[in-house]
Motif scaffolding. Structure first.
Motif, PDB file in Angstrom:
ATOM      1  N   ASP A   1     -13.013   2.778  -3.852  1.00  0.00           N
ATOM      2  CA  ASP A   1     -12.016   1.747  -4.140  1.00  0.00           C
ATOM      3  C   ASP A   1     -12.214   1.357  -5.596  1.00  0.00           C
ATOM      4  O   ASP A   1     -13.190   0.707  -5.951  1.00  0.00           O
ATOM      5  CB  ASP A   1     -12.221   0.543  -3.222  1.00  0.00           C
ATOM      6  N   ILE A   2     -11.283   1.788  -6.445  1.00  0.00           N
ATOM      7  CA  ILE A   2     -11.395   1.545  -7.880  1.00  0.00           C
ATOM      8  C   ILE A   2     -10.376   0.470  -8.255  1.00  0.00           C
ATOM      9  O   ILE A   2      -9.164   0.707  -8.218  1.00  0.00           O
ATOM     10  CB  ILE A   2     -11.122   2.838  -8.677  1.00  0.00           C
ATOM     11  N   ALA A   3     -10.866  -0.747  -8.572  1.00  0.00           N
ATOM     12  CA  ALA A   3      -9.983  -1.842  -8.977  1.00  0.00           C
ATOM     13  C   ALA A   3      -9.580  -1.631 -10.433  1.00  0.00           C
ATOM     14  O   ALA A   3     -10.418  -1.331 -11.287  1.00  0.00           O
ATOM     15  CB  ALA A   3     -10.686  -3.181  -8.809  1.00  0.00           C
ATOM     16  N   LEU A   4      -8.282  -1.751 -10.707  1.00  0.00           N
ATOM     17  CA  LEU A   4      -7.744  -1.542 -12.050  1.00  0.00           C
ATOM     18  C   LEU A   4      -7.054  -2.803 -12.541  1.00  0.00           C
ATOM     19  O   LEU A   4      -6.274  -3.418 -11.804  1.00  0.00           O
ATOM     20  CB  LEU A   4      -6.729  -0.399 -12.044  1.00  0.00           C
ATOM     21  N   THR A   5      -7.320  -3.167 -13.780  1.00  0.00           N
ATOM     22  CA  THR A   5      -6.569  -4.253 -14.396  1.00  0.00           C
ATOM     23  C   THR A   5      -5.158  -3.727 -14.687  1.00  0.00           C
ATOM     24  O   THR A   5      -4.939  -2.500 -14.704  1.00  0.00           O
ATOM     25  CB  THR A   5      -7.217  -4.693 -15.726  1.00  0.00           C
ATOM     26  N   PRO A   6      -4.205  -4.614 -14.950  1.00  0.00           N
ATOM     27  CA  PRO A   6      -2.863  -4.126 -15.290  1.00  0.00           C
ATOM     28  C   PRO A   6      -2.868  -3.178 -16.489  1.00  0.00           C
ATOM     29  O   PRO A   6      -2.157  -2.171 -16.488  1.00  0.00           O
ATOM     30  CB  PRO A   6      -2.087  -5.416 -15.587  1.00  0.00           C
ATOM     31  N   ASP A   7      -3.693  -3.450 -17.505  1.00  0.00           N
ATOM     32  CA  ASP A   7      -3.757  -2.570 -18.670  1.00  0.00           C
ATOM     33  C   ASP A   7      -4.307  -1.198 -18.294  1.00  0.00           C
ATOM     34  O   ASP A   7      -3.794  -0.169 -18.743  1.00  0.00           O
ATOM     35  CB  ASP A   7      -4.618  -3.201 -19.766  1.00  0.00           C
ATOM     36  N   GLU A   8      -5.338  -1.159 -17.459  1.00  0.00           N
ATOM     37  CA  GLU A   8      -5.899   0.118 -17.020  1.00  0.00           C
ATOM     38  C   GLU A   8      -4.883   0.912 -16.206  1.00  0.00           C
ATOM     39  O   GLU A   8      -4.743   2.123 -16.378  1.00  0.00           O
ATOM     40  CB  GLU A   8      -7.170  -0.113 -16.199  1.00  0.00           C
TER      41      GLU A   8
ATOM     42  N   ALA B   1      -4.501   6.553  -2.170  1.00  0.00           N
ATOM     43  CA  ALA B   1      -3.557   5.453  -2.003  1.00  0.00           C
ATOM     44  C   ALA B   1      -3.627   4.541  -3.211  1.00  0.00           C
ATOM     45  O   ALA B   1      -4.607   4.531  -3.959  1.00  0.00           O
ATOM     46  CB  ALA B   1      -3.876   4.670  -0.732  1.00  0.00           C
ATOM     47  N   LEU B   2      -2.573   3.759  -3.384  1.00  0.00           N
ATOM     48  CA  LEU B   2      -2.527   2.735  -4.406  1.00  0.00           C
ATOM     49  C   LEU B   2      -2.159   1.426  -3.723  1.00  0.00           C
ATOM     50  O   LEU B   2      -1.096   1.313  -3.110  1.00  0.00           O
ATOM     51  CB  LEU B   2      -1.485   3.072  -5.474  1.00  0.00           C
ATOM     52  N   LEU B   3      -3.076   0.477  -3.785  1.00  0.00           N
ATOM     53  CA  LEU B   3      -2.830  -0.862  -3.244  1.00  0.00           C
ATOM     54  C   LEU B   3      -2.483  -1.775  -4.403  1.00  0.00           C
ATOM     55  O   LEU B   3      -3.274  -1.926  -5.342  1.00  0.00           O
ATOM     56  CB  LEU B   3      -4.073  -1.389  -2.517  1.00  0.00           C
TER      57      LEU B   3
ATOM     58  N   LEU C   1       0.849  -1.185   0.000  1.00  0.00           N
ATOM     59  CA  LEU C   1       0.000   0.000   0.000  1.00  0.00           C
ATOM     60  C   LEU C   1       0.886   1.237   0.000  1.00  0.00           C
ATOM     61  O   LEU C   1       1.730   1.409   0.870  1.00  0.00           O
ATOM     62  CB  LEU C   1      -0.899   0.005   1.234  1.00  0.00           C
ATOM     63  N   HIS C   2       0.697   2.091  -1.006  1.00  0.00           N
ATOM     64  CA  HIS C   2       1.381   3.379  -1.080  1.00  0.00           C
ATOM     65  C   HIS C   2       0.357   4.453  -0.756  1.00  0.00           C
ATOM     66  O   HIS C   2      -0.670   4.554  -1.446  1.00  0.00           O
ATOM     67  CB  HIS C   2       1.952   3.631  -2.482  1.00  0.00           C
TER      68      HIS C   2
ATOM     69  N   LEU D   1      -7.428   4.109  -4.203  1.00  0.00           N
ATOM     70  CA  LEU D   1      -8.281   4.419  -3.063  1.00  0.00           C
ATOM     71  C   LEU D   1      -8.291   5.924  -2.841  1.00  0.00           C
ATOM     72  O   LEU D   1      -7.236   6.558  -2.870  1.00  0.00           O
ATOM     73  CB  LEU D   1      -7.773   3.720  -1.801  1.00  0.00           C
ATOM     74  N   THR D   2      -9.464   6.471  -2.626  1.00  0.00           N
ATOM     75  CA  THR D   2      -9.571   7.893  -2.298  1.00  0.00           C
ATOM     76  C   THR D   2     -10.196   8.024  -0.923  1.00  0.00           C
ATOM     77  O   THR D   2     -10.949   7.152  -0.481  1.00  0.00           O
ATOM     78  CB  THR D   2     -10.421   8.656  -3.329  1.00  0.00           C
ATOM     79  N   TYR D   3      -9.869   9.123  -0.236  1.00  0.00           N
ATOM     80  CA  TYR D   3     -10.325   9.330   1.136  1.00  0.00           C
ATOM     81  C   TYR D   3     -11.023  10.680   1.266  1.00  0.00           C
ATOM     82  O   TYR D   3     -10.571  11.674   0.702  1.00  0.00           O
ATOM     83  CB  TYR D   3      -9.137   9.300   2.105  1.00  0.00           C
TER      84      TYR D   3
END
Length: 88
Positions: free
Chosen positions: A50-57, A26-28, A14-15, A38-40
């Protein structure tokens, strides 16, 4: 921008980021390669989104965030290597 890195055993890394204006996000990066942006909300420790991203995204977003394109950065790197090779 303030940043910190935390390893979460069994999950990934987690960054956390805080901009100079005080916004937190943050970026998990999961061990599977999936990334979550992740936004707060102000004053909250729980993610508002919480926005899940594929590797391409994730690659597409990373490319947009760079101050120059991959092609431009590669070209500059090739020029630097050529200069170093000429000196050797």
């Amino acid at each position: 921008m303030d940043t910190d890195r935390t390893t979460i055993p069994g999950t990934g890394v987690l960054h956390n980021f805080r901009t100079s204006a005080g916004f937190r996000f943050a970026l998990l990066t999961e061990s599977t390669g999936t990334r979550h942006l992740l936004t707060y909300a102000a004053g909250s420790d729980e993610p508002a989104a919480d926005i899940a991203l594929t590797p391409d995204e994730a690659d597409q977003i990373a490319e947009l965030l760079h101050s120059s394109s991959v092609r431009d950065r590669l070209s500059r790197l090739e020029q630097r290597i050529a200069l170093l090779a000429d000196r050797g």
